[in-house]
Design a protein around this motif. Structure first.
Motif, short mmCIF file in Angstrom:
data_model
loop_
_atom_site.label_atom_id
_atom_site.label_comp_id
_atom_site.label_asym_id
_atom_site.label_seq_id
_atom_site.Cartn_x
_atom_site.Cartn_y
_atom_site.Cartn_z
N SER A 7 5.54 2.00 27.81
CA SER A 7 5.78 3.40 27.49
C SER A 7 7.23 3.77 27.77
O SER A 7 7.80 3.41 28.80
CB SER A 7 4.86 4.31 28.31
N LYS A 8 7.81 4.55 26.86
CA LYS A 8 9.19 5.03 27.02
C LYS A 8 9.24 6.53 27.30
O LYS A 8 10.18 7.03 27.90
CB LYS A 8 9.99 4.74 25.73
N ARG A 9 8.22 7.23 26.81
CA ARG A 9 8.18 8.69 26.96
C ARG A 9 6.90 9.05 27.72
O ARG A 9 5.80 9.05 27.16
CB ARG A 9 8.21 9.37 25.59
N ILE A 10 7.08 9.35 28.98
CA ILE A 10 5.93 9.62 29.86
C ILE A 10 5.99 11.06 30.34
O ILE A 10 7.05 11.54 30.80
CB ILE A 10 5.92 8.67 31.07
N ALA A 11 4.87 11.76 30.24
CA ALA A 11 4.75 13.13 30.75
C ALA A 11 3.86 13.13 31.99
O ALA A 11 3.09 12.19 32.22
CB ALA A 11 4.16 14.04 29.68
N PHE A 12 3.98 14.19 32.78
CA PHE A 12 3.22 14.26 34.04
C PHE A 12 2.63 15.66 34.18
O PHE A 12 3.34 16.67 34.03
CB PHE A 12 4.14 13.96 35.22
N VAL A 13 1.33 15.73 34.47
CA VAL A 13 0.62 16.99 34.73
C VAL A 13 -0.01 16.90 36.10
O VAL A 13 -0.70 15.92 36.39
CB VAL A 13 -0.47 17.24 33.67
N TYR A 14 0.20 17.91 36.96
CA TYR A 14 -0.36 17.80 38.30
C TYR A 14 -0.80 19.15 38.86
O TYR A 14 -0.33 20.21 38.45
CB TYR A 14 0.64 17.14 39.26
N GLN A 15 -1.70 19.07 39.82
CA GLN A 15 -2.24 20.24 40.50
C GLN A 15 -1.20 20.80 41.47
O GLN A 15 -0.62 20.08 42.27
CB GLN A 15 -3.52 19.86 41.25
N ASN A 16 -0.97 22.11 41.38
CA ASN A 16 0.11 22.75 42.13
C ASN A 16 -0.32 23.06 43.57
O ASN A 16 -0.59 24.20 43.93
CB ASN A 16 0.54 24.03 41.41
N ASP A 17 -0.40 22.01 44.38
CA ASP A 17 -0.76 22.20 45.80
C ASP A 17 -0.32 20.97 46.58
O ASP A 17 0.38 20.10 46.05
CB ASP A 17 -2.26 22.47 45.97
N SER A 18 -0.74 20.90 47.84
CA SER A 18 -0.30 19.79 48.70
C SER A 18 -0.94 18.46 48.33
O SER A 18 -0.56 17.42 48.88
CB SER A 18 -0.61 20.11 50.17
N TRP A 19 -1.89 18.47 47.42
CA TRP A 19 -2.45 17.23 46.89
C TRP A 19 -1.64 16.75 45.69
O TRP A 19 -1.27 15.58 45.60
CB TRP A 19 -3.91 17.43 46.49
N ILE A 66 2.77 19.92 26.78
CA ILE A 66 2.93 18.46 26.88
C ILE A 66 2.98 17.84 25.49
O ILE A 66 3.81 16.96 25.19
CB ILE A 66 1.77 17.84 27.70
N LYS A 67 2.14 18.32 24.62
CA LYS A 67 2.05 17.78 23.26
C LYS A 67 3.39 17.94 22.52
O LYS A 67 3.80 17.06 21.75
CB LYS A 67 0.93 18.49 22.50
N GLU A 68 4.08 19.06 22.75
CA GLU A 68 5.36 19.32 22.10
C GLU A 68 6.42 18.28 22.46
O GLU A 68 7.34 18.02 21.68
CB GLU A 68 5.85 20.72 22.47
N ALA A 69 6.29 17.68 23.64
CA ALA A 69 7.27 16.68 24.09
C ALA A 69 7.05 15.31 23.47
O ALA A 69 7.87 14.41 23.64
CB ALA A 69 7.23 16.57 25.61
N LYS A 70 5.94 15.14 22.76
CA LYS A 70 5.59 13.90 22.07
C LYS A 70 5.65 12.67 22.97
O LYS A 70 6.31 11.67 22.66
CB LYS A 70 6.51 13.71 20.86
N PRO A 71 4.90 12.70 24.08
CA PRO A 71 4.88 11.52 24.97
C PRO A 71 3.99 10.42 24.40
O PRO A 71 3.07 10.69 23.62
CB PRO A 71 4.28 12.08 26.25
N ASP A 72 4.27 9.18 24.79
CA ASP A 72 3.35 8.11 24.42
C ASP A 72 2.40 7.78 25.58
O ASP A 72 1.47 6.98 25.43
CB ASP A 72 4.09 6.85 23.97
N VAL A 126 9.44 13.09 30.32
CA VAL A 126 9.87 13.92 29.19
C VAL A 126 9.32 15.33 29.27
O VAL A 126 9.83 16.25 28.62
CB VAL A 126 9.45 13.28 27.85
N ALA A 127 8.28 15.53 30.08
CA ALA A 127 7.71 16.86 30.29
C ALA A 127 6.91 16.84 31.59
O ALA A 127 6.28 15.83 31.92
CB ALA A 127 6.83 17.27 29.12
N VAL A 128 6.93 17.96 32.29
CA VAL A 128 6.15 18.11 33.53
C VAL A 128 5.47 19.47 33.51
O VAL A 128 6.11 20.50 33.26
CB VAL A 128 7.07 18.02 34.78
N GLU A 129 4.16 19.48 33.76
CA GLU A 129 3.39 20.72 33.80
C GLU A 129 2.53 20.76 35.06
O GLU A 129 2.11 19.70 35.55
CB GLU A 129 2.49 20.85 32.57
#
Length: 399
Positions: free
Chosen positions: A183-195, A234-240, A215-218
């Motif tokens: 993968s060259k384009r990786i996005a990351f989505v995570y829970q906004n807390d201490s976990w 995330i979709k707009e960033a076109k990650p693989d 390429v994107a973080v949410e």
């Protein structure tokens, strides 16, 4: 004359037996009435352990799996005679993943149920709150179930953590996406807390070491009911590839919405996704999701004994989540064997510190240590392997 003598002899014998019995009751010298010494296994009183778990709410499926994993081991141990002849009583309590309830449950187990150890409690914030109460008491949480490095680095006296931490899990997912999936384009989505925040931090550090950036973080809030906004951005960033650091209904919402919109990057997520209940939430939409685990795959031949235990005691099908409970219970029993009849919290804490290279037969060996032995003194596992969802089951990566 003979009859009369026999009659008198009978009365004399009866009187003698009566007087001896009275003497025994008055002096307490009878062996059958002696009170067992404190801590003796001969009294057969249950050894009480308990856990605070999310048995309801978003992560209810995970807490129930953990409870079943503990109960399977406890039932098996009791069928084999318990520990030094004493049965184990396991009390799971629901906290709905609320740290305040977690602390209240912990207090209740210690003060009211007279538990000798907390075994398999789950949740980062709850465990951190409980530690402040338990540390001064030298009271152990054997199998503090959180992958957050915050509960084991720096090590805390009461918390013996399982499984491998986020400093291992996040980089493992990144490395797999980059080196295995290319993968060259990786996005990351995570829970906004201490976990979620530390998972992102460790993953970001790994990306930088490989010369890459996300390429994107949410982010999303712990009680978010849906993930459509995050998905669209995330979709707009076109990650693989997307590393989805979420659990329960939030993770399922993202996966199912992505399928509805025909958005098909490689999806990677944390070890907690490996649960039959979560897999049901995503159905066929989850095919190919990549995760990781500190434990051997449930489907492996050498894990048949775990599957057999759950079937024998009519518990839910085992999963990576239930294996966390299995692991916690096995470590507790290992520590309990080392204390003889001294079933006190402090004795169990010291015994757990001495566990080295314990082969639990469900994953890598477990080791703990004293507080001054470094950052791994309270983290029993430090490795993970990749697993992939195929036909409704997470299976090991094919080499």
């Amino acid at each position: 004359m003979i009859r009369k003598s026999t009659k008198y002899l009978f009365y004399i014998c009866f009187l003698f037996i009566f007087l001896v019995g009275c003497a025994d009751r008055n002096t307490g010298s009878s062996s059958t009435s002696a009170t067992p010494s404190k801590g003796s296994g001969s009294d057969k009183k249950p050894i009480v352990i308990g856990a605070s778990l999310p048995l309801s709410g978003t992560l209810g499926y995970m807490g129930k799996d953990v409870a079943d994993g503990i109960q399977a081991v406890v039932n098996d141990a009791n069928d084999e005679g318990g520990i030094n002849g004493r049965p184990i009583k396991f009390i799971p309590m629901d906290d709905a993943y609320d740290p305040a309830k977690h602390l209240a449950n912990t207090r209740y187990l210690v003060d009211n149920e007279k538990a000798v150890a907390i075994v398999g409690s789950l949740g980062t914030e709850g465990l951190k709150s409980a530690a402040k109460y338990l540390n001064p008491k030298n009271f152990p949480v054997i199998g503090a179930l959180s992958i957050s490095d915050a509960i084991s680095n720096p090590p805390q006296k009461s918390l013996f953590a399982l499984p491998a931490p986020q400093s291992v899990e996040g980089p493992t997912l990144v490395e797999y996406a980059v080196k295995k999936l290319k993968s060259k384009r990786i996005a990351f989505v995570y829970q906004n807390d201490s976990w979620g925040e530390p998972a992102f931090k460790f993953s970001q550090e790994k990306m930088k070491s490989l010369g890459l950036e996300f390429v994107a973080v949410e982010t999303f809030e712990p009680k978010a009911s849906e993930m459509s906004t995050q998905l669209h951005r995330i979709k707009e960033a076109k990650p693989d590839a997307v590393i989805l650091y979420a659990l329960g209904s939030q993770a399922a919402s993202f996966v199912n919405s992505a399928a509805d919109e025909n958005f098909k990057p490689a999806l990677l997520g944390p070890s907690g996704l490996n649960s039959p209940e979560w897999i049901k939430l995503v159905g066929k939409n989850g095919e190919g999701i990549i995760s990781c685990s500190s434990y051997y795959p449930i489907t492996a031949d050498n894990m048949k004994w775990v599957r057999d235990l759950h079937e024998k005691y009519k518990l839910s099908n085992p999963s990576s989540n239930s294996l966390m409970g299995t692991s916690a219970a096995l470590v507790f029993i290992e520590a309990a064997k080392k204390v003889g009849n001294d079933f006190t919290p402090e004795a169990l804490l010291k015994a757990t510190e001495k566990i080295k290279s314990f082969d639990q037969k469900i994953g890598d060996p477990i080791s703990f240590g004293k507080l001054d032995e470094g950052e791994k003194a309270r983290r029993g596992q430090t490795t993970e392997s990749i697993i992939i969802l195929k036909d409704g089951l997470f299976e090991p990566e094919e080499n």
